[in-house]
Scaffold this motif. Structure first.
Motif, PDB file in Angstrom:
ATOM      1  N   ASP A   5       8.163  77.879 150.933  1.00  0.00           N
ATOM      2  CA  ASP A   5       8.668  78.953 151.778  1.00  0.00           C
ATOM      3  C   ASP A   5      10.126  78.738 152.160  1.00  0.00           C
ATOM      4  OD1 ASP A   5       6.276  80.264 151.709  1.00  0.00           O
ATOM      5  OD2 ASP A   5       5.554  79.443 153.603  1.00  0.00           O
ATOM      6  N   ARG A  69       8.617  84.529 146.345  1.00  0.00           N
ATOM      7  CA  ARG A  69       8.731  85.921 145.879  1.00  0.00           C
ATOM      8  C   ARG A  69       8.789  86.018 144.352  1.00  0.00           C
ATOM      9  NH1 ARG A  69       7.749  90.132 148.798  1.00  0.00           N
ATOM     10  NH2 ARG A  69       9.679  91.264 148.589  1.00  0.00           N
ATOM     11  N   GLN A 105      16.491  83.952 152.353  1.00  0.00           N
ATOM     12  CA  GLN A 105      15.170  84.148 152.943  1.00  0.00           C
ATOM     13  C   GLN A 105      15.108  85.476 153.690  1.00  0.00           C
ATOM     14  OE1 GLN A 105      12.409  82.214 152.743  1.00  0.00           O
ATOM     15  NE2 GLN A 105      13.393  80.756 151.402  1.00  0.00           N
ATOM     16  N   THR A 108      15.113  88.654 151.288  1.00  0.00           N
ATOM     17  CA  THR A 108      13.917  88.888 150.477  1.00  0.00           C
ATOM     18  C   THR A 108      12.702  89.179 151.343  1.00  0.00           C
ATOM     19  OG1 THR A 108      13.492  86.499 150.339  1.00  0.00           O
ATOM     20  CG2 THR A 108      14.721  87.504 148.527  1.00  0.00           C
ATOM     21  N   ARG A 109      12.919  89.290 152.641  1.00  0.00           N
ATOM     22  CA  ARG A 109      11.837  89.610 153.570  1.00  0.00           C
ATOM     23  C   ARG A 109      12.168  90.852 154.400  1.00  0.00           C
ATOM     24  NH1 ARG A 109      11.597  84.763 152.030  1.00  0.00           N
ATOM     25  NH2 ARG A 109       9.697  83.543 151.998  1.00  0.00           N
TER      26      ARG A 109
END
Length: 112
Positions: A5, A69, A105, A108-109
């Motif tokens: 993560d 991802r 991070q 992509t969220r």
């Protein structure tokens, strides 16, 4: 960066059409599957296909994404890709700064 993560990777594919390369790069970023993407200048690729050495002018698309991802990005790219067997290479990223990692991070969220 102990778990998946908290890592980013570079994922690469190639395509023989410049417009399609731009479409893949922009589409993956818009879908938040990639924080950013590069389309490299036209190059010549040599490879085996159907029992013979082939060559083609292609564009490499490099996606910067969170490691967790990658599978979603693969599914999306392969659904959009014109090749029967698209190149799919995942490269680990080491030594990135915490700020760059945080940016990738976040993007992509959904920018949250």
């Amino acid at each position: 960066m102990a778990d998946s993560d908290n890592r980013i990777v570079i994922v690469q594919t190639t395509v023989d059409d410049e417009s399609k390369a731009y479409e893949l790069a922009r589409g993956a970023v818009e879908a938040r599957l990639s924080a950013g993407a590069h389309v490299d200048a036209r190059m010549t690729a040599f490879y085996w296909w159907e029992g013979a050495v082939q060559h083609e002018r292609e564009y490499r698309v490099s996606f910067k994404t969170a490691e967790d991802r990658v599978e979603q990005l693969r599914e999306w790219v392969h659904a959009q890709h014109p090749y029967e067997v698209p190149q799919w290479i995942v490269l680990p990223v080491t030594g990135t700064t915490e700020a760059y990692l945080a940016w990738a991070q976040t993007e992509t969220r959904g920018g949250a």
